[in-house]
Design a protein around this motif. Structure first.
Motif, PDB file in Angstrom:
ATOM      1  N   ILE A 373       3.125   1.382  -9.306  1.00 33.13           N
ATOM      2  CA  ILE A 373       2.384   2.544  -8.811  1.00 33.13           C
ATOM      3  C   ILE A 373       1.355   2.123  -7.774  1.00 33.13           C
ATOM      4  O   ILE A 373       1.212   2.762  -6.721  1.00 33.13           O
ATOM      5  N   PHE A 374       0.618   1.053  -8.041  1.00 29.82           N
ATOM      6  CA  PHE A 374      -0.374   0.573  -7.078  1.00 29.82           C
ATOM      7  C   PHE A 374       0.286   0.107  -5.783  1.00 29.82           C
ATOM      8  O   PHE A 374      -0.225   0.358  -4.686  1.00 29.82           O
ATOM      9  N   LEU A 375       1.417  -0.579  -5.895  1.00 30.66           N
ATOM     10  CA  LEU A 375       2.115  -1.029  -4.689  1.00 30.66           C
ATOM     11  C   LEU A 375       2.608   0.156  -3.866  1.00 30.66           C
ATOM     12  O   LEU A 375       2.540   0.140  -2.635  1.00 30.66           O
ATOM     13  N   ALA A 376       3.105   1.193  -4.542  1.00 31.07           N
ATOM     14  CA  ALA A 376       3.569   2.379  -3.828  1.00 31.07           C
ATOM     15  C   ALA A 376       2.410   3.079  -3.121  1.00 31.07           C
ATOM     16  O   ALA A 376       2.530   3.511  -1.962  1.00 31.07           O
ATOM     17  N   LEU A 377       1.267   3.187  -3.799  1.00 19.78           N
ATOM     18  CA  LEU A 377       0.095   3.814  -3.178  1.00 19.78           C
ATOM     19  C   LEU A 377      -0.419   2.993  -2.003  1.00 19.78           C
ATOM     20  O   LEU A 377      -0.822   3.550  -0.974  1.00 19.78           O
ATOM     21  N   LEU A 378      -0.410   1.674  -2.146  1.00 17.13           N
ATOM     22  CA  LEU A 378      -0.853   0.820  -1.048  1.00 17.13           C
ATOM     23  C   LEU A 378       0.067   0.971   0.153  1.00 17.13           C
ATOM     24  O   LEU A 378      -0.398   1.013   1.303  1.00 17.13           O
ATOM     25  N   PHE A 379       1.364   1.067  -0.085  1.00 16.47           N
ATOM     26  CA  PHE A 379       2.314   1.275   1.014  1.00 16.47           C
ATOM     27  C   PHE A 379       2.031   2.594   1.723  1.00 16.47           C
ATOM     28  O   PHE A 379       1.988   2.647   2.968  1.00 16.47           O
ATOM     29  N   MET A 380       1.831   3.665   0.959  1.00 15.16           N
ATOM     30  CA  MET A 380       1.575   4.971   1.562  1.00 15.16           C
ATOM     31  C   MET A 380       0.266   4.972   2.341  1.00 15.16           C
ATOM     32  O   MET A 380       0.192   5.504   3.464  1.00 15.16           O
ATOM     33  N   GLU A 381      -0.775   4.368   1.767  1.00 13.47           N
ATOM     34  CA  GLU A 381      -2.065   4.335   2.449  1.00 13.47           C
ATOM     35  C   GLU A 381      -1.981   3.545   3.748  1.00 13.47           C
ATOM     36  O   GLU A 381      -2.482   3.985   4.794  1.00 13.47           O
ATOM     37  N   THR A 382      -1.361   2.368   3.695  1.00  7.22           N
ATOM     38  CA  THR A 382      -1.217   1.547   4.898  1.00  7.22           C
ATOM     39  C   THR A 382      -0.370   2.253   5.941  1.00  7.22           C
ATOM     40  O   THR A 382      -0.677   2.220   7.146  1.00  7.22           O
ATOM     41  N   LEU A 384       0.012   5.512   6.415  1.00  5.10           N
ATOM     42  CA  LEU A 384      -0.751   6.594   7.027  1.00  5.10           C
ATOM     43  C   LEU A 384      -1.807   6.058   7.990  1.00  5.10           C
ATOM     44  O   LEU A 384      -2.026   6.630   9.069  1.00  5.10           O
ATOM     45  N   LEU A 385      -2.467   4.963   7.609  1.00  5.09           N
ATOM     46  CA  LEU A 385      -3.478   4.380   8.502  1.00  5.09           C
ATOM     47  C   LEU A 385      -2.852   3.840   9.770  1.00  5.09           C
ATOM     48  O   LEU A 385      -3.450   3.934  10.856  1.00  5.09           O
ATOM     49  N   MET A 386      -1.644   3.284   9.669  1.00  8.43           N
ATOM     50  CA  MET A 386      -0.954   2.810  10.868  1.00  8.43           C
ATOM     51  C   MET A 386      -0.574   3.972  11.783  1.00  8.43           C
ATOM     52  O   MET A 386      -0.622   3.856  13.015  1.00  8.43           O
ATOM     53  N   LEU A 387      -0.207   5.118  11.185  1.00  8.50           N
ATOM     54  CA  LEU A 387       0.128   6.292  11.987  1.00  8.50           C
ATOM     55  C   LEU A 387      -1.092   6.857  12.696  1.00  8.50           C
ATOM     56  O   LEU A 387      -0.990   7.367  13.827  1.00  8.50           O
ATOM     57  N   ASP A 395      -4.970  -6.288   9.846  1.00  9.47           N
ATOM     58  CA  ASP A 395      -6.304  -5.711   9.687  1.00  9.47           C
ATOM     59  C   ASP A 395      -6.247  -4.397   8.918  1.00  9.47           C
ATOM     60  O   ASP A 395      -7.097  -4.129   8.059  1.00  9.47           O
ATOM     61  N   VAL A 396      -5.251  -3.569   9.232  1.00 13.86           N
ATOM     62  CA  VAL A 396      -5.112  -2.285   8.544  1.00 13.86           C
ATOM     63  C   VAL A 396      -4.804  -2.509   7.059  1.00 13.86           C
ATOM     64  O   VAL A 396      -5.375  -1.851   6.186  1.00 13.86           O
ATOM     65  N   LEU A 397      -3.900  -3.441   6.764  1.00 18.01           N
ATOM     66  CA  LEU A 397      -3.570  -3.738   5.373  1.00 18.01           C
ATOM     67  C   LEU A 397      -4.792  -4.253   4.620  1.00 18.01           C
ATOM     68  O   LEU A 397      -5.015  -3.897   3.451  1.00 18.01           O
ATOM     69  N   TYR A 398      -5.590  -5.065   5.271  1.00 20.20           N
ATOM     70  CA  TYR A 398      -6.797  -5.630   4.667  1.00 20.20           C
ATOM     71  C   TYR A 398      -7.762  -4.516   4.246  1.00 20.20           C
ATOM     72  O   TYR A 398      -8.241  -4.485   3.109  1.00 20.20           O
ATOM     73  N   ASP A 399      -8.038  -3.582   5.151  1.00 22.43           N
ATOM     74  CA  ASP A 399      -8.968  -2.500   4.844  1.00 22.43           C
ATOM     75  C   ASP A 399      -8.364  -1.494   3.865  1.00 22.43           C
ATOM     76  O   ASP A 399      -9.079  -0.938   3.020  1.00 22.43           O
ATOM     77  N   ALA A 400      -7.053  -1.256   3.964  1.00 24.19           N
ATOM     78  CA  ALA A 400      -6.392  -0.334   3.037  1.00 24.19           C
ATOM     79  C   ALA A 400      -6.444  -0.872   1.615  1.00 24.19           C
ATOM     80  O   ALA A 400      -6.742  -0.133   0.662  1.00 24.19           O
ATOM     81  N   THR A 401      -6.175  -2.155   1.450  1.00 19.83           N
ATOM     82  CA  THR A 401      -6.248  -2.767   0.121  1.00 19.83           C
ATOM     83  C   THR A 401      -7.669  -2.751  -0.401  1.00 19.83           C
ATOM     84  O   THR A 401      -7.908  -2.519  -1.592  1.00 19.83           O
ATOM     85  N   SER A 402      -8.624  -2.979   0.473  1.00 21.71           N
ATOM     86  CA  SER A 402     -10.032  -2.967   0.080  1.00 21.71           C
ATOM     87  C   SER A 402     -10.438  -1.611  -0.466  1.00 21.71           C
ATOM     88  O   SER A 402     -11.180  -1.514  -1.445  1.00 21.71           O
ATOM     89  N   ALA A 403      -9.942  -0.525   0.149  1.00 20.66           N
ATOM     90  CA  ALA A 403     -10.275   0.822  -0.319  1.00 20.66           C
ATOM     91  C   ALA A 403      -9.607   1.118  -1.652  1.00 20.66           C
ATOM     92  O   ALA A 403     -10.252   1.581  -2.601  1.00 20.66           O
ATOM     93  N   LEU A 404      -8.297   0.850  -1.760  1.00 19.36           N
ATOM     94  CA  LEU A 404      -7.566   1.173  -2.986  1.00 19.36           C
ATOM     95  C   LEU A 404      -8.047   0.337  -4.164  1.00 19.36           C
ATOM     96  O   LEU A 404      -8.101   0.826  -5.298  1.00 19.36           O
ATOM     97  N   ALA A 405      -8.406  -0.924  -3.913  1.00 16.09           N
ATOM     98  CA  ALA A 405      -8.892  -1.801  -4.983  1.00 16.09           C
ATOM     99  C   ALA A 405     -10.400  -1.700  -5.172  1.00 16.09           C
ATOM    100  O   ALA A 405     -10.970  -2.443  -5.960  1.00 16.09           O
ATOM    101  N   THR A 406     -11.052  -0.790  -4.453  1.00 19.50           N
ATOM    102  CA  THR A 406     -12.507  -0.558  -4.504  1.00 19.50           C
ATOM    103  C   THR A 406     -13.283  -1.863  -4.361  1.00 19.50           C
ATOM    104  O   THR A 406     -14.157  -2.180  -5.162  1.00 19.50           O
ATOM    105  N   SER A 419     -11.515  10.385  12.037  1.00 18.06           N
ATOM    106  CA  SER A 419     -11.802  11.155  10.832  1.00 18.06           C
ATOM    107  C   SER A 419     -10.601  11.223   9.897  1.00 18.06           C
ATOM    108  O   SER A 419     -10.747  11.161   8.665  1.00 18.06           O
ATOM    109  N   GLY A 420      -9.403  11.356  10.452  1.00 18.81           N
ATOM    110  CA  GLY A 420      -8.203  11.419   9.632  1.00 18.81           C
ATOM    111  C   GLY A 420      -7.995  10.144   8.836  1.00 18.81           C
ATOM    112  O   GLY A 420      -7.667  10.178   7.638  1.00 18.81           O
ATOM    113  N   ALA A 421      -8.180   9.006   9.487  1.00 20.39           N
ATOM    114  CA  ALA A 421      -8.017   7.725   8.796  1.00 20.39           C
ATOM    115  C   ALA A 421      -9.094   7.538   7.734  1.00 20.39           C
ATOM    116  O   ALA A 421      -8.832   6.971   6.665  1.00 20.39           O
ATOM    117  N   ARG A 422     -10.286   8.020   7.999  1.00 18.32           N
ATOM    118  CA  ARG A 422     -11.361   7.899   7.003  1.00 18.32           C
ATOM    119  C   ARG A 422     -11.069   8.761   5.780  1.00 18.32           C
ATOM    120  O   ARG A 422     -11.416   8.389   4.659  1.00 18.32           O
TER     121      ARG A 422
END
Length: 462
Positions: A373-382, A384-387, A395-406, A419-422
């Motif tokens: 589940i976490f891997l799937a969410l990380l994929f979706m978050e990354t 969307l941020l790439m889009l 860099d995008v993966l680094y910040d995406a993982t940082s957000a999901l893993a708090t 704003s969309g990425a935030r």
């Protein structure tokens, strides 16, 4: 649970009571938790948006205040504005209070937040939370909770005294500033939050082990969770320490040792990271960058890390800390169970039995489900941020993982995202904070046993 009675004739009359499960119990209890944190989040957003919270005396944009409040109560540390320059003392105090609420909410259990609002879980739900947080028994609940709070506040007080003394005596700060810096960074570090008021994270102290080591140890103490330490103190004999505690402690120590070695070798000669300090200080700096894997504290500029180090750091962040600690991520015990299952598979053993204790097969299924589940969410978050941006994937993966893993580590993209990425990052932080609670309520809810079992069949895997 609602009860229903009926009569049946069995050589006379007999009354039998059946417990009928309430299908909405899990949803209602989680809703109470969400409303509790949502109330603190709304209040924090309002307080951060008023002029007194800003150092300039002007109102802060409501979206920036909301992003900061989410990051604080999720003990993440990602920011869209600089904490030191943007916020006044009042604003910094609100952020610190949100961090403390978010950290204690996980450290002492969601039941503590419900208790503040005069609510409580049912008996069965308290049992489920005991399973998740690793408490000894329901009968020792109050004593155990008291021990957790004593440990949490005790460690933070010690950290506050040590850091305040260092800032005052070694770095010659004024008494008031040293006290505030000591309190802020002690609470932020123990609660695995990356918020700081130095203006440039821990970079100004990259060559000061007297600051890095206490901060790193505070983060480590918070990452392994109060339960692991308290249970270990209650059970002085190694054989009596619960398996979950052993998995947490061994995994945490092994992770820090392996990460320090990898980080030191990978970044030793990098002029933008470890090579910014003398050779004698580089081992301590590599150790600090690893031991803060669950918080956003960093003594280097992450944007200058090698891409393979960013990938390795993303893995560390995704693993996270112990269950019941303020840290996010998949959790140490979850990864340890999967690793033990992998070792048992290659050794040809059917049971998963680390340290000579067999783990229920259902626990292995849970660990696999949480990881997927976490891997799937990380994929979706990354994705969307790439889009929504045109930055490098690493860099995008680094910040995406940082957000999901708090966690709070960032290459600097958070303040540059639109704003969309935030909004995507906000969703990632909220999911990373509340998803483990949702999963534990779902996985341990009462299940209906079927009287019919499907026919066994086989499939080819691999």
């Amino acid at each position: 649970m609602a009860s229903r009675s009926f009569r049946r004739r069995l050589m006379g009359s007999q009354t039998v009571s059946l417990q009928v499960p309430e299908s909405r119990r899990v949803f209602n209890n989680f809703l109470r938790v969400a409303l509790g944190f949502g109330g603190f989040l709304a209040l924090g957003t309002v307080l951060l948006s008023i002029p007194i919270a800003s150092s300039s005396g002007e109102s802060v944009r409501i979206f920036d205040a909301f992003f900061t409040a989410v990051s604080a109560i999720c003990v993440t540390g990602l920011t869209v504005v600089d904490t030191q320059t943007q916020w006044s003392f009042f604003g910094e105090a609100i952020i610190l209070l949100l961090v403390l609420i978010g950290g204690l909410g996980y450290m002492a259990g969601i039941g503590l937040v419900l208790w503040i609002f005069g609510r409580s879980f049912g008996l069965r739900d308290r049992h489920l939370m005991r399973l998740y947080y690793g408490a000894p028994s329901l009968g020792e609940g109050f004593r155990f909770m008291r021990s957790l709070l004593i440990y949490a506040f005790g460690v933070q007080v010690i950290g506050f005294v040590v850091l305040s003394a260092i800032f005052s005596l070694v770095h010659e700060m004024t008494f008031g500033r040293a006290i505030w810096w000591g309190a802020f960074h002690s609470i932020s570090a123990f609660n695995c939050s990356g918020f700081n008021i130095t203006g440039n994270d821990m970079v100004p102290f990259a060559s000061d082990p007297e600051v890095l080591i206490p901060v790193g140890l505070l983060v480590f103490a918070g990452s392994i969770g109060s339960a692991a330490v308290v249970i270990s103190l209650f059970n002085r004999r190694v054989r009596q320490v619960p398996l979950q505690v052993k998995l947490i402690l061994y995994s945490a120590v092994g992770l820090v040792a392996l990460g320090s070695l990898f980080f030191g070798v990978s970044e030793w000669n990098n002029p933008g990271t470890l090579a910014t300090v003398d050779v004698s200080h580089r081992p301590v700096l590599a150790f600090f960058q690893t031991i803060t894997w669950t918080s956003g504290f960093s003594a280097i500029n992450a944007e200058f890390l090698n891409d393979w180090t960013k990938l390795f750091s993303s893995v560390l962040m995704l693993i996270g800390g112990a269950a019941g600690s303020p840290a996010g991520g998949i959790k140490l015990a979850t990864v340890a169970v999967l690793f033990a299952a992998l070792v048992g598979f290659f050794r040809g053993r059917e049971d998963v039995a680390p340290f000579g204790r067999r783990i229920p097969r259902f626990a292995v299924y849970q660990a696999a489900a949480i990881t997927l589940i976490f891997l799937a969410l990380l994929f979706m978050e990354t994705f969307l941020l790439m889009l929504l941006s045109d930055f490098k994937f690493a860099d995008v993966l680094y910040d995406a993982t940082s957000a999901l893993a708090t966690v709070g580590w960032s290459t600097g993209l958070t303040s540059e995202f639109n704003s969309g990425a935030r909004v995507v990052l906000i969703c990632g932080m909220l999911l990373g904070r509340f998803l483990p609670i949702i999963l534990v309520l779902i996985m341990f809810r009462q299940r209906i046993r079927s009287t019919f079992r499907a026919q066994r069949d086989s499939i080819r895997i691999g």
